[in-house]
Design an enzyme around this catalytic site. Structure first.
Site, PDB file in Angstrom:
ATOM      1  N   SER A  69       0.837  -1.431  -0.057  1.00 46.08           N
ATOM      2  CA  SER A  69       0.073  -0.022   0.103  1.00 46.08           C
ATOM      3  C   SER A  69       0.941   1.240  -0.028  1.00 46.08           C
ATOM      4  CB  SER A  69      -0.941  -0.007   1.248  1.00 46.08           C
ATOM      5  OG  SER A  69      -0.194  -0.275   2.509  1.00 46.08           O
ATOM      6  N   GLU A  83      -9.629 -10.037   3.720  1.00 45.56           N
ATOM      7  CA  GLU A  83      -9.758  -8.552   3.086  1.00 45.56           C
ATOM      8  C   GLU A  83     -10.842  -8.697   2.467  1.00 45.56           C
ATOM      9  OE1 GLU A  83      -6.571  -6.399   1.555  1.00 45.56           O
ATOM     10  OE2 GLU A  83      -7.983  -4.709   0.854  1.00 45.56           O
TER      11      GLU A  83
HETATM   12  O1  KIV Z   1      -0.446  -3.602   1.323  1.00 38.12           O
HETATM   13  C1  KIV Z   1      -1.147  -3.437   2.551  1.00 38.12           C
HETATM   14  O2  KIV Z   1      -0.919  -2.691   3.220  1.00 38.12           O
HETATM   15  C2  KIV Z   1      -1.828  -4.649   2.936  1.00 38.12           C
HETATM   16  C3  KIV Z   1      -2.779  -4.579   4.293  1.00 38.12           C
HETATM   17  C4  KIV Z   1      -3.928  -3.615   3.987  1.00 38.12           C
HETATM   18  C5  KIV Z   1      -3.316  -5.698   4.501  1.00 38.12           C
HETATM   19  O3  KIV Z   1      -1.857  -5.498   2.312  1.00 38.12           O
END
Ligand code: KIV
Length: 267
Positions: free
Chosen positions: A47, A184
């Site tokens: 992310s 998720e």
């Molecule tokens: O990339 C990320 O931050 C994630 C989480 C939100 C589980 O995969």
């Protein structure tokens, strides 16, 4: 200071019904704050592509970028378990490539585990990485690296057939040797069923209250990122507003020659 969080320690937390907390972190300063506040897991998520790099999705994030951010987070943590997120195409091409890239998180960055997206199709890959001595956290349901296959960030597992596929994914991830799995973007009842059927902890994001733990992106929790806000995000602070207020005060002070004052100057 509570004990250092370990992979076996997380399994014990599930057995004892103790909820597991997880937040993303991408640098030293954030990692320190979160670790000192008592978070159990620091996830260096891909992310980072959205909330740090400003990209529309996570697909362009590279292994080198993930290693860099994981290194920064490791320097800031004391107690939490640090998990590095395998970026798109770092583990899907071959098992050999997957083991090598997973190993980089431990060897070059100091992480203690890795996370990767995918269920049944990733069973052998997870098995290979775990066999190399690297703890793996799975990630199933709304897996963001498959955004184009899903046609957007859509809740998964609402239909019966899809629900069965996700249950099979969860079982496959556990059988392959993962120590935990992120659930998720799925209905609460499905996450509850999976959590009850698995012996490994489930960490939910948009998967309801019954998971063994919860994870959020730190920029969402703090109100620092508002390009898009999923329904499952609870914003615990408005840091964007607080930062803008501080920056406007600085601008005003400089323009009015109120900063630097005597106390910030040298004789
Ligand atoms: O990339 C990320 O931050 C994630 C989480 C939100 C589980 O995969």
């Amino acid at each position: 200071m509570a004990d250092k969080i370990t992979v076996p320690g997380l399994m014990k937390m599930k057995q004892q019904g103790e909820k597991i907390t997880c937040l993303t972190a991408y640098d030293y300063s954030f990692a320190r704050v979160l670790d000192e506040a008592g978070i159990d897991i620091l996830l260096v998520g891909d992310s980072v592509g959205c909330v740090v790099q400003g990209q529309p999705n996570t697909l362009a994030v590279t292994m080198d970028e993930m290693i860099y951010h994981t290194r920064l987070v490791v320097r800031g943590r004391n107690r939490a378990l640090v998990i590095g997120d395998m970026p798109f195409l770092s583990f899907q091409v071959s098992k050999t490539q997957a083991v090598q890239n997973a190993g980089r998180f431990l060897r070059e960055a100091g992480a203690e585990a890795i996370k990767l997206e995918g269920g049944v199709p990733m069973r052998d890959t997870i098995d290979a990485i775990v066999s190399a001595g690297i703890p793996v956290m799975g990630h199933i349901g709304l897996t963001p690296q498959s955004v184009h296959r899903f046609g957007g960030y859509k809740i998964q597992g609402r239909e019966k057939g899809q629900r069965e596929i996700i249950v099979r994914d969860a079982l496959a991830v556990q059988e392959a040797g993962a120590f935990a799995v992120v659930l998720e973007g799925m209905p609460t009842t499905l996450a509850k069923e999976i959590t009850e059927r698995l012996t490994i902890p489930t960490i939910g994001i948009g998967a309801g209250v019954h998971c063994d733990g919860q994870v959020l992106v730190i920029h969402d929790l703090l109100g620092l990122f508002d390009d898009f806000t999923p329904k499952f995000v609870k914003q615990y602070a408005d840091m964007k507003k607080a930062m803008a207020t501080a920056v406007k005060s600085f601008i005003g002070d400089v323009r009015e020659q109120k900063f630097p004052g005597e106390e910030h100057s040298f004789k």
